[in-house]
Design an enzyme around this catalytic site. Structure first.
Site, mmCIF file in Angstrom:
data_model
loop_
_atom_site.group_PDB
_atom_site.id
_atom_site.type_symbol
_atom_site.label_atom_id
_atom_site.label_comp_id
_atom_site.label_asym_id
_atom_site.label_seq_id
_atom_site.Cartn_x
_atom_site.Cartn_y
_atom_site.Cartn_z
ATOM 1 N N ARG A 184 -23.611 12.053 22.394
ATOM 2 C CA ARG A 184 -23.564 10.766 21.705
ATOM 3 C C ARG A 184 -22.355 9.927 22.094
ATOM 4 O O ARG A 184 -21.392 10.416 22.684
ATOM 5 C CB ARG A 184 -23.518 10.991 20.188
ATOM 6 C CG ARG A 184 -24.784 11.557 19.591
ATOM 7 C CD ARG A 184 -24.568 11.928 18.143
ATOM 8 N NE ARG A 184 -25.800 12.428 17.526
ATOM 9 C CZ ARG A 184 -25.837 13.154 16.425
ATOM 10 N NH1 ARG A 184 -24.709 13.473 15.813
ATOM 11 N NH2 ARG A 184 -26.985 13.567 15.936
ATOM 12 N N THR A 208 5.194 1.124 6.489
ATOM 13 C CA THR A 208 3.792 0.810 6.767
ATOM 14 C C THR A 208 3.239 1.814 7.760
ATOM 15 O O THR A 208 3.924 2.193 8.709
ATOM 16 C CB THR A 208 3.607 -0.607 7.341
ATOM 17 O OG1 THR A 208 2.228 -0.788 7.719
ATOM 18 C CG2 THR A 208 4.470 -0.854 8.561
ATOM 19 N N ASP A 243 0.961 0.954 9.626
ATOM 20 C CA ASP A 243 0.505 0.094 10.720
ATOM 21 C C ASP A 243 1.553 -0.101 11.810
ATOM 22 O O ASP A 243 1.221 -0.562 12.905
ATOM 23 C CB ASP A 243 0.096 -1.278 10.179
ATOM 24 C CG ASP A 243 -0.979 -1.191 9.113
ATOM 25 O OD1 ASP A 243 -1.822 -0.281 9.213
ATOM 26 O OD2 ASP A 243 -0.966 -2.016 8.184
ATOM 27 N N GLY A 270 0.815 -1.206 0.000
ATOM 28 C CA GLY A 270 0.000 0.000 0.000
ATOM 29 C C GLY A 270 0.848 1.256 0.000
ATOM 30 O O GLY A 270 2.020 1.234 0.371
#
Length: 353
Positions: free
Chosen positions: A166, A129, A131, A10
């Site tokens: 909320r 990455t 991540d 990616g």
């Protein structure tokens, strides 16, 4: 020296900074010729390359994405049902490459290691990455930018949550590791942080929401895409045939919303951030880290230290064997200081009891 370079997997903020640093370091330090391979390993399969010189990498440091293009589905070992690795190896030799710089995550490192073993040119890897889940590397470039993006999103949805009372859920990327959700959750003042490493108890999360609603307070939840409830399974958005990692996670925020709504009085809303976490200009930290990684990769090439990946360990640049990274995944240790910190300041991690 004639060096090839590709970006695989990616896209990620900071890729262009690495391309720039590798190219400029090699040209300046040893007069090397640098060849850019387009669209990752697909460029080797389809024989698409172009030269990279000083001018070609000028002005790209702050630009997101990759000027070379990338692919997360092109594997030389399984391309349209065929193993074309022998053709790729032959093309590398035809190009006259002395080595190949592969910039990517664990999937890219796995293919690089396999190509090297199959007789391809020597490899040097650079960890990429958002991540932050590459084994043997405590910080990958792109991660800081993703954390900053998620933190801003959390701050924005929090104001809506406060205005309406909320429960606001924000889902991050991260695959099977919770680094983005953990750091962004802390930075964005999330009340609940849910990670793949700790299966969450829905009743525990609902109790936090109810307690906060009773005090007329909104609840902000940061959940990683790889998180799952106790006794549950991963939420898979889709599968991609032919990809080295065919599973695409996504949608757990909506699952959690469905589970929470019957259990709380407040309205529950879910937001999946998706690819906004990958795009845009890299943060200054990522620009510097990516530049250092690219320069260190050039050092490895000059020293003839092949089959290794540049890394950061204990705050210092180092390198590890590609084989030690291939197929591995770096997850958040359950005793990590950030998890301890989160618990001690009252953040709910979804743990029962």
């Amino acid at each position: 020296m004639r060096i090839g370079m590709l970006t695989g997997g990616g896209d990620c903020p900071g890729l262009n900074a690495v391309i720039r640093a590798v190219t400029k370091s090699l040209i300046r330090q040893c007069g090397a010729e640098v060849i850019g391979i387009e669209d990752g390993f697909l460029g080797l399969i389809e024989r698409r390359v172009r030269p990279l010189g000083w001018d070609e990498v000028g002005g790209i440091l702050a630009t997101g994405g990759t000027i070379l293009g990338t692919s997360n589905t092109a594997s030389p070992f399984a391309w349209r049902g065929r193993d074309v690795s022998a053709e790729v190896v032959a093309y590398q030799r035809e190009l006259g490459l002395d080595a190949l710089v592969t910039i990517g995550g664990d999937g890219t490192m796995t293919m690089a290691a396999r190509l090297g073993e199959a007789g391809g040119v020597p490899m040097v890897g650079v960890p990429k990455t958002i991540d932050n889940d590459i084994a043997g590397c405590e910080r990958s470039f792109g991660f800081d930018t993703a954390v900053a993006t998620v933190t801003e999103a959390l701050e924005r949805v929090e104001t809506t949550g406060q205005s309406h009372g909320r429960v606001m859920i924000v889902e991050t990327m991260g695959r099977y590791a919770g680094w983005i959700a953990l750091e962004a959750g802390l930075a964005g003042a999330a009340d609940v942080i849910l990670l793949p490493e700790i299966d969450f108890d829905v009743e525990r999360v609902a109790a936090v929401c109810r307690e906060r609603h009773a005090r007329r307070r909104a609840t902000l939840i940061c959940i990683a895409e790889g998180a799952k409830p106790v006794g549950g399974a991963l939420t898979v958005e889709r599968t991609v045939a032919g990809s080295p990692d065919p599973i695409r996670l996504g949608g757990v925020a909506h699952l959690l919303r469905e589970q929470l709504q019957p259990r709380v009085d407040a309205e529950v809303r879910a937001t999946v951030l998706g690819h906004v976490q990958r795009g845009g200009s890299p943060t200054p930290f990522d620009r510097v880290l990516a530049t250092q990684y690219g320069n260190e990769a050039a050092h490895l090439l000059r020293r003839g230290q092949f089959g290794r990946m540049v890394t950061l360990q204990d705050g210092r640049l180092a390198s590890v064997p590609l084989a030690s990274v291939a197929g591995q995944n770096r997850r958040v240790p359950l005793d990590h200081p950030l998890l301890v910190c989160a618990r001690e300041i009252g953040v709910c991690l979804g743990e029962a009891g």
